[in-house]
Design a protein around this motif. Structure first.
Motif, PDB file in Angstrom:
ATOM      1  N   GLU A  84      87.385  13.298 -21.509  1.00  0.00           N
ATOM      2  CA  GLU A  84      88.205  12.134 -21.200  1.00  0.00           C
ATOM      3  C   GLU A  84      89.535  12.279 -21.928  1.00  0.00           C
ATOM      4  N   ILE A  85      90.473  11.453 -21.544  1.00  0.00           N
ATOM      5  CA  ILE A  85      91.706  11.327 -22.322  1.00  0.00           C
ATOM      6  C   ILE A  85      91.923   9.843 -22.614  1.00  0.00           C
ATOM      7  N   VAL A  99      90.366   7.481 -19.720  1.00  0.00           N
ATOM      8  CA  VAL A  99      90.194   7.914 -18.336  1.00  0.00           C
ATOM      9  C   VAL A  99      89.363   9.193 -18.332  1.00  0.00           C
ATOM     10  N   SER A 100      88.327   9.212 -17.535  1.00  0.00           N
ATOM     11  CA  SER A 100      87.507  10.401 -17.352  1.00  0.00           C
ATOM     12  C   SER A 100      88.341  11.489 -16.671  1.00  0.00           C
ATOM     13  N   VAL A 101      88.123  12.730 -17.062  1.00  0.00           N
ATOM     14  CA  VAL A 101      88.928  13.842 -16.538  1.00  0.00           C
ATOM     15  C   VAL A 101      88.292  14.421 -15.288  1.00  0.00           C
ATOM     16  N   VAL A 130      98.819  11.119 -25.285  1.00  0.00           N
ATOM     17  CA  VAL A 130      97.435  11.433 -24.937  1.00  0.00           C
ATOM     18  C   VAL A 130      96.673  11.879 -26.181  1.00  0.00           C
ATOM     19  N   ASP A 131      95.472  11.334 -26.328  1.00  0.00           N
ATOM     20  CA  ASP A 131      94.521  11.795 -27.339  1.00  0.00           C
ATOM     21  C   ASP A 131      93.301  12.337 -26.617  1.00  0.00           C
ATOM     22  N   PHE A 132      92.647  13.316 -27.251  1.00  0.00           N
ATOM     23  CA  PHE A 132      91.390  13.849 -26.744  1.00  0.00           C
ATOM     24  C   PHE A 132      90.258  13.306 -27.613  1.00  0.00           C
ATOM     25  N   PRO A 133      89.052  13.170 -27.054  1.00  0.00           N
ATOM     26  CA  PRO A 133      87.950  12.586 -27.824  1.00  0.00           C
ATOM     27  C   PRO A 133      87.463  13.502 -28.945  1.00  0.00           C
TER      28      PRO A 133
END
Length: 188
Positions: A84-85, A99-101, A130-133
């Motif tokens: 996700e982002i 938001v799911s990628v 944008v951040d990544f999990p």
């Protein structure tokens, strides 16, 4: 039989269209409108955005939802894209939105690394940072059989949910068959 999802061409959104939707549907949080459109069109990643250190990458645990099959994805993206982002700020002053990628190299939504951060762009306009999990701590563990725990109990929704699938093959078709709406057997 319908066309495979990766062969369907979608109308691509412009910034003017997003701004018109924001004005027209003021009663709906704009983050929901944008999220729906990103899910509809998918996301493309530049190579620099995926070299930012440790983050939870996609777990292809059941369905990909990607717009291109895994074997057709660039080696720079395959198994390197995040699950996700989270986007925030940008042109629409977005509240934090997860938001799911869905990978789509044809998408107008591009995640790119700029000098000091990663951003989501629609053409040349930054829609937000944008951040990544993060990687859950338990992902380092293995079962007695040596299987990674993340392969059995992957997290989604920024670590809020554990996604368990007991029966990983299609129950209606054989191992080499599947309907046009599913890629469960392909991923298994």
């Amino acid at each position: 039989m319908s066309a495979p999802l990766h062969s369907i061409r979608f109308h691509k959104t412009s910034l003017d269209e997003l701004e018109a939707l924001e004005r027209r549907f003021r009663q709906i949080p704009f983050e929901a409108i944008l999220k729906q459109d990103i899910l509809r069109l998918g996301i493309d990643f530049d190579q620099g955005s995926l070299s930012q250190g440790d983050y939870k990458q996609k777990d292809y645990f059941i369905f990909t939802f990607d717009y291109v099959p895994l074997d057709s994805q660039s080696g720079d993206v395959r198994f390197k894209a995040p699950e996700e982002i989270r986007i925030q700020g940008g042109h629409f002053d977005l509240r934090p939105t997860i938001v799911s990628v869905r990978i789509n190299p044809e998408s107008p939504y591009k995640v790119k690394r700029s000098a000091d951060r990663i951003e989501l762009f629609l053409n040349d306009t930054s829609l937000g940072a944008v951040d990544f999990p993060p990687i859950p701590a338990y992902y380092q563990n293995k079962t007695k059989s040596g299987k990674a725990v993340g392969e059995i109990a992957p997290v989604i929704e920024w670590g809020y949910l554990i996604y368990l699938t007991v029966f990983r093959n299609c129950q209606y078709f054989g191992k080499t068959e599947e309907c046009a709406f599913c890629d469960i057997n392909h991923n298994y």
